[in-house]
Design an enzyme around this catalytic site. Structure first.
Site, PDB file in Angstrom:
ATOM      1  N   LYS A  24     -43.889  61.975  65.809  1.00 16.31           N
ATOM      2  CA  LYS A  24     -43.764  62.435  64.494  1.00 16.31           C
ATOM      3  C   LYS A  24     -43.604  64.034  64.606  1.00 16.31           C
ATOM      4  O   LYS A  24     -42.516  64.379  63.996  1.00 16.31           O
ATOM      5  CB  LYS A  24     -44.998  61.917  63.492  1.00 16.31           C
ATOM      6  CG  LYS A  24     -44.852  60.445  63.336  1.00 16.31           C
ATOM      7  CD  LYS A  24     -46.109  60.048  62.408  1.00 16.31           C
ATOM      8  CE  LYS A  24     -46.250  58.681  62.435  1.00 16.31           C
ATOM      9  NZ  LYS A  24     -47.463  57.979  61.865  1.00 16.31           N
ATOM     10  N   GLN A  80     -53.260  60.023  59.896  1.00 24.00           N
ATOM     11  CA  GLN A  80     -52.799  59.041  60.650  1.00 24.00           C
ATOM     12  C   GLN A  80     -54.106  57.890  60.559  1.00 24.00           C
ATOM     13  O   GLN A  80     -55.389  58.251  60.531  1.00 24.00           O
ATOM     14  CB  GLN A  80     -52.990  59.546  62.325  1.00 24.00           C
ATOM     15  CG  GLN A  80     -52.600  58.662  63.196  1.00 24.00           C
ATOM     16  CD  GLN A  80     -50.991  57.969  63.034  1.00 24.00           C
ATOM     17  OE1 GLN A  80     -50.153  58.606  62.749  1.00 24.00           O
ATOM     18  NE2 GLN A  80     -50.938  56.599  63.225  1.00 24.00           N
ATOM     19  N   ASP A 110     -46.420  58.934  53.395  1.00 20.38           N
ATOM     20  CA  ASP A 110     -46.544  57.325  53.840  1.00 20.38           C
ATOM     21  C   ASP A 110     -46.260  56.321  52.826  1.00 20.38           C
ATOM     22  O   ASP A 110     -45.914  54.898  53.044  1.00 20.38           O
ATOM     23  CB  ASP A 110     -47.718  57.301  54.492  1.00 20.38           C
ATOM     24  CG  ASP A 110     -47.985  57.133  55.991  1.00 20.38           C
ATOM     25  OD1 ASP A 110     -46.713  57.239  56.507  1.00 20.38           O
ATOM     26  OD2 ASP A 110     -49.028  57.468  56.597  1.00 20.38           O
TER      27      ASP A 110
END
Ligand code: NDP
Length: 289
Positions: free
Chosen positions: A53, A97, A120
């Protein structure tokens, strides 16, 4: 018949190139879109995801900051980090994460992220906005799937769409996006009776279960579009999807490979979400002044 391959790698490259252009336009106005990724502990798969990422951000001209925290950090300490990032104007997107260590409540941590920085799209208010047809951030994986369907000119209005897997991060938002696009959606889970009877009705079949090769050609309607979200590592170390590619390819009209399908799109859409968060923040600071 052999299905057309939907190339997620190529599409993700073109999405990232578009992002890079829009990033340049923002930079001309003195704004550098910034993503903060918080990694707790040293889970090897998470480390790879976070590295990928950050690398994708840098390549497209976004700023990325990786905050690595020890696995034994307390939940209040993690929440404190999230609050600091919420208040940091250089950070437009925040991603924690997952999975988090067992002593943490992931829902509580996600709810601590400012909804306007929740790239997200997992925050409860972003889930609610999606459900009520006013999405702010679409979760990256289902968003990437929609982009793939769009790029292949798949008609969703009136189509039978079946989603296998109903997690909060993939299956449920996937179903919402397909529904919003006019599809008739069936959402299956591990309790679904006669799964094959459901999947064989699908014009568009999206599979996200984490069960390697569980959908085979016999479960697919001839000519269907098959999107395999699954990422599983086989005993030989190779990645396999939730769909048995070989038998499915012989029946489907179009299919995504694993790797090189949905995976690259997920990262590309994270960049899109971060860029759009920065664009929104730039627009709101213009109207405020
Ligand atoms: P979860 O484990 O959170 O959810 C799995 C879902 O699949 C659950 O709803 C479960 O049902 C359902 N399920 C499990 N077994 C069956 C079965 N036999 N028949 C029907 N439904 C079943 O997984 P995720 O959604 O997080 O991930 C799914 C897959 O997608 C994984 O392989 C993951 O690695 C991959 N993934 C890929 C991404 C990408 O970028 N390509 C991003 C995120 C995930 P129930 O609700 O009843 O338990």
């Amino acid at each position: 018949m052999s299905a057309k391959l939907i190339d997620g790698k190529a599409l993700s490259d073109s999405v990232k190139a578009e992002v890079a252009e829009r990033v340049l336009a923002l930079k001309k106005r003195g704004i550098v879109p910034g993503l903060a990724v918080v990694l707790v502990g040293s889970d090897p798969a998470s480390q790879v995801y976070v590295r990928n990422k950050a690398a994708a951000c840098e390549k497209a001209g976004l700023h990325s900051r990786v905050i690595r925290l020890a696995a034994d950090i307390t939940e209040p300490e993690l929440l404190n980090t999230v609050h600091e990032l919420n208040n940091d104007d250089a950070v437009h997107g925040i991603l924690v994460q997952l999975p988090l260590p067992a002593h943490m409540n992931a829902n509580k941590v996600i709810e601590a992220i400012a909804a306007s920085k929740d790239v997200d799209g997992f925050h409860i208010s972003n889930a609610g906005l999606l459900m009520t047809g006013q999405p702010l951030f679409r979760p990256c994986t289902p968003y990437g799937v929609m982009k793939m369907l769009e790029s292949e000119n798949i008609v969703l209005r009136g189509a039978e769409a079946v989603v296998v897997g109903a997690s909060n991060i993939v299956g449920k938002p996937m179903a919402m996006l397909l529904l919003a696009a006019g599809a008739t959606v069936t959402l299956c889970n591990s309790k679904t009776r006669d799964l094959g009877a459901q999947t064989r009705r699908a014009d568009v079949l999206v599979v996200a279960t984490g069960k390697p090769k569980m959908i085979d050609g016999d479960m697919i309607k001839p000519g269907a579009v098959v999107i395999d979200v699954g990422i599983n590592r086989g005993a030989d170390g190779k990645l396999v999807g939730d769909v048995d590619f070989q038998s499915a390819q012989a029946v489907a009209g179009a299919i995504t490979p694993v790797p090189g399908g949905v995976g690259p799109m997920t990262i590309a859409m994270l960049l899109v979400n971060t860029l759009e968060a920065a664009e929104r923040s730039a627009a709101s600071s213009v109207t405020e002044h």
